[in-house]
Design a protein around this motif. Structure first.
Motif, PDB file in Angstrom:
ATOM      1  N   ALA A 194      16.062  -7.585  -7.769  1.00 23.19           N
ATOM      2  CA  ALA A 194      15.261  -8.691  -7.239  1.00 23.19           C
ATOM      3  C   ALA A 194      14.353  -8.254  -6.096  1.00 23.19           C
ATOM      4  O   ALA A 194      13.243  -8.785  -5.947  1.00 23.19           O
ATOM      5  N   ALA A 195      14.787  -7.297  -5.278  1.00 21.03           N
ATOM      6  CA  ALA A 195      13.988  -6.895  -4.119  1.00 21.03           C
ATOM      7  C   ALA A 195      12.653  -6.261  -4.527  1.00 21.03           C
ATOM      8  O   ALA A 195      11.593  -6.691  -4.054  1.00 21.03           O
ATOM      9  N   PRO A 196      12.640  -5.233  -5.408  1.00 17.62           N
ATOM     10  CA  PRO A 196      11.333  -4.720  -5.860  1.00 17.62           C
ATOM     11  C   PRO A 196      10.521  -5.771  -6.612  1.00 17.62           C
ATOM     12  O   PRO A 196       9.287  -5.786  -6.520  1.00 17.62           O
ATOM     13  N   ALA A 197      11.204  -6.654  -7.360  1.00 15.37           N
ATOM     14  CA  ALA A 197      10.480  -7.716  -8.054  1.00 15.37           C
ATOM     15  C   ALA A 197       9.794  -8.653  -7.067  1.00 15.37           C
ATOM     16  O   ALA A 197       8.690  -9.151  -7.333  1.00 15.37           O
ATOM     17  N   ALA A 198      10.426  -8.898  -5.927  1.00 13.43           N
ATOM     18  CA  ALA A 198       9.818  -9.747  -4.908  1.00 13.43           C
ATOM     19  C   ALA A 198       8.567  -9.100  -4.323  1.00 13.43           C
ATOM     20  O   ALA A 198       7.563  -9.780  -4.071  1.00 13.43           O
ATOM     21  N   VAL A 199       8.617  -7.789  -4.100  1.00 16.08           N
ATOM     22  CA  VAL A 199       7.437  -7.087  -3.589  1.00 16.08           C
ATOM     23  C   VAL A 199       6.293  -7.172  -4.589  1.00 16.08           C
ATOM     24  O   VAL A 199       5.144  -7.485  -4.241  1.00 16.08           O
ATOM     25  N   LEU A 200       6.602  -6.912  -5.860  1.00 12.06           N
ATOM     26  CA  LEU A 200       5.574  -7.008  -6.896  1.00 12.06           C
ATOM     27  C   LEU A 200       5.043  -8.431  -7.003  1.00 12.06           C
ATOM     28  O   LEU A 200       3.827  -8.647  -7.143  1.00 12.06           O
ATOM     29  N   GLY A 201       5.920  -9.418  -6.929  1.00 10.75           N
ATOM     30  CA  GLY A 201       5.479 -10.799  -6.993  1.00 10.75           C
ATOM     31  C   GLY A 201       4.572 -11.177  -5.840  1.00 10.75           C
ATOM     32  O   GLY A 201       3.579 -11.896  -6.024  1.00 10.75           O
ATOM     33  N   ALA A 202       4.894 -10.688  -4.642  1.00  6.61           N
ATOM     34  CA  ALA A 202       4.042 -10.982  -3.487  1.00  6.61           C
ATOM     35  C   ALA A 202       2.657 -10.353  -3.650  1.00  6.61           C
ATOM     36  O   ALA A 202       1.637 -10.991  -3.334  1.00  6.61           O
ATOM     37  N   VAL A 203       2.611  -9.117  -4.141  1.00 10.29           N
ATOM     38  CA  VAL A 203       1.318  -8.450  -4.343  1.00 10.29           C
ATOM     39  C   VAL A 203       0.497  -9.188  -5.392  1.00 10.29           C
ATOM     40  O   VAL A 203      -0.701  -9.442  -5.209  1.00 10.29           O
ATOM     41  N   VAL A 204       1.138  -9.563  -6.506  1.00 13.42           N
ATOM     42  CA  VAL A 204       0.424 -10.293  -7.558  1.00 13.42           C
ATOM     43  C   VAL A 204      -0.021 -11.664  -7.052  1.00 13.42           C
ATOM     44  O   VAL A 204      -1.134 -12.124  -7.340  1.00 13.42           O
ATOM     45  N   GLY A 205       0.834 -12.326  -6.280  1.00 12.24           N
ATOM     46  CA  GLY A 205       0.478 -13.631  -5.737  1.00 12.24           C
ATOM     47  C   GLY A 205      -0.722 -13.572  -4.809  1.00 12.24           C
ATOM     48  O   GLY A 205      -1.505 -14.536  -4.727  1.00 12.24           O
ATOM     49  N   GLU A 206      -0.893 -12.438  -4.129  1.00 12.73           N
ATOM     50  CA  GLU A 206      -2.046 -12.294  -3.233  1.00 12.73           C
ATOM     51  C   GLU A 206      -3.353 -12.132  -3.996  1.00 12.73           C
ATOM     52  O   GLU A 206      -4.427 -12.324  -3.411  1.00 12.73           O
ATOM     53  N   TRP A 207      -3.279 -11.766  -5.262  1.00 10.37           N
ATOM     54  CA  TRP A 207      -4.502 -11.630  -6.060  1.00 10.37           C
ATOM     55  C   TRP A 207      -5.197 -12.968  -6.291  1.00 10.37           C
ATOM     56  O   TRP A 207      -6.375 -13.007  -6.621  1.00 10.37           O
ATOM     57  N   PHE A 208      -4.472 -14.065  -6.127  1.00 10.92           N
ATOM     58  CA  PHE A 208      -5.042 -15.372  -6.432  1.00 10.92           C
ATOM     59  C   PHE A 208      -5.781 -15.992  -5.251  1.00 10.92           C
ATOM     60  O   PHE A 208      -6.042 -17.193  -5.247  1.00 10.92           O
TER      61      PHE A 208
END
Length: 260
Positions: A194-208
């Motif tokens: 979950a921890a690396p997934a959270a980092v990836l999710g935050a980066v992807v979320g910033e694209w919007f």
């Protein structure tokens, strides 16, 4: 040396060799990245590793990456905590109310199946640009932990459950005294995912359309063809994910020694 001692010696030797093998693998990967970039084997879009490190060493780049790292790290941490708490609560509720378990499983699968390209604009219009990276990180981390937690809470054997039932333990007592302690190592395994997934999710979320963060820096670097900056931002996100994973792996080792 007796035959009974040989397996233990072999296992100890393997444990001693594994850090060296990992280090050799990392060095080989770094050398490969440098060679591909140095000789332009993958084109101008793949710079040499030393060029990226040289860019990171610049004071201006350090300030830029530092601000982006703080923004993304804050969103990832908040999303990780939010997603983990919600996932654990839902997993516990599915154990305490067995009839609701299949419904929670289907709901989690449906939410995880929704493409982020469709979910991102909805989060922006409902929660705002500032909160979107955190919510996307929470969704990514929450699903990973929910899957691990539901498996972990069912890890206790039927014999152990029967003993608790014979002793008159209710669902809450069985959950607290049997299922949670037995499944804690698996829950920590879920946290390591979950921890690396959270980092990836935050980066992807910033694209919007987030105002700051590594995701914003990645998009800006692509649009302005800043190759060194692009790779530096990507490597920063990768290092942050790796550090989170390593910390949780160390936590898992401690928990495993305590509850095995």
């Amino acid at each position: 040396m007796s035959r009974s001692e040989e397996p233990g010696a072999a296992g100890t030797g393997a444990l001693r060799r594994s850090p060296w093998l990992a280090a050799c693998g990392v060095v080989a990967l770094l050398v490969l990245v440098e060679v591909v970039g140095r000789f332009r084997l993958a084109g101008a879009g793949w710079p040499a590793l030393t060029a990226v490190v040289g860019y990171v060493a610049e004071p201006g780049a350090q300030q830029l990456l530092g601000r982006a790292l703080v923004a993304t790290g804050t969103a990832a941490l908040a999303g990780f905590l939010l997603g983990s708490v919600v996932a654990l609560l839902v997993a516990v509720l599915s154990v305490l109310v067995p009839a609701a378990g299949p419904g929670f499983d289907r709901l989690a699968a449906v939410v995880n199946a929704v493409p982020l390209i469709a979910l991102g604009p909805l989060l922006i219009t409902t929660a705002g640009r500032e909160a979107t990276p955190t919510l996307v990180a929470a969704l990514a981390a929450g699903f990973a932990l929910f899957v691990a937690a539901t498996s972990a809470l069912g890890a206790a054997s039927d014999t152990q459950r029967d003993v608790f039932a014979v002793l008159g333990a209710g669902r809450v007592a069985t959950l607290l005294r049997l299922q949670l302690p037995a499944g804690l190592p698996l829950i920590i395994d879920g946290l390591t995912v979950a921890a690396p997934a959270a980092v990836l999710g935050a980066v992807v979320g910033e694209w919007f359309g987030a105002p700051r963060g590594l995701g914003v820096l990645l998009v800006s670097s692509m649009q302005n063809v800043r190759i060194d900056q692009l790779w530096a931002a990507a490597l920063t996100a990768a290092v942050m994910s790796l550090l989170a994973y390593v910390l949780l792996v160390a936590l898992r080792a401690t928990v495993t020694r305590r509850f095995r």
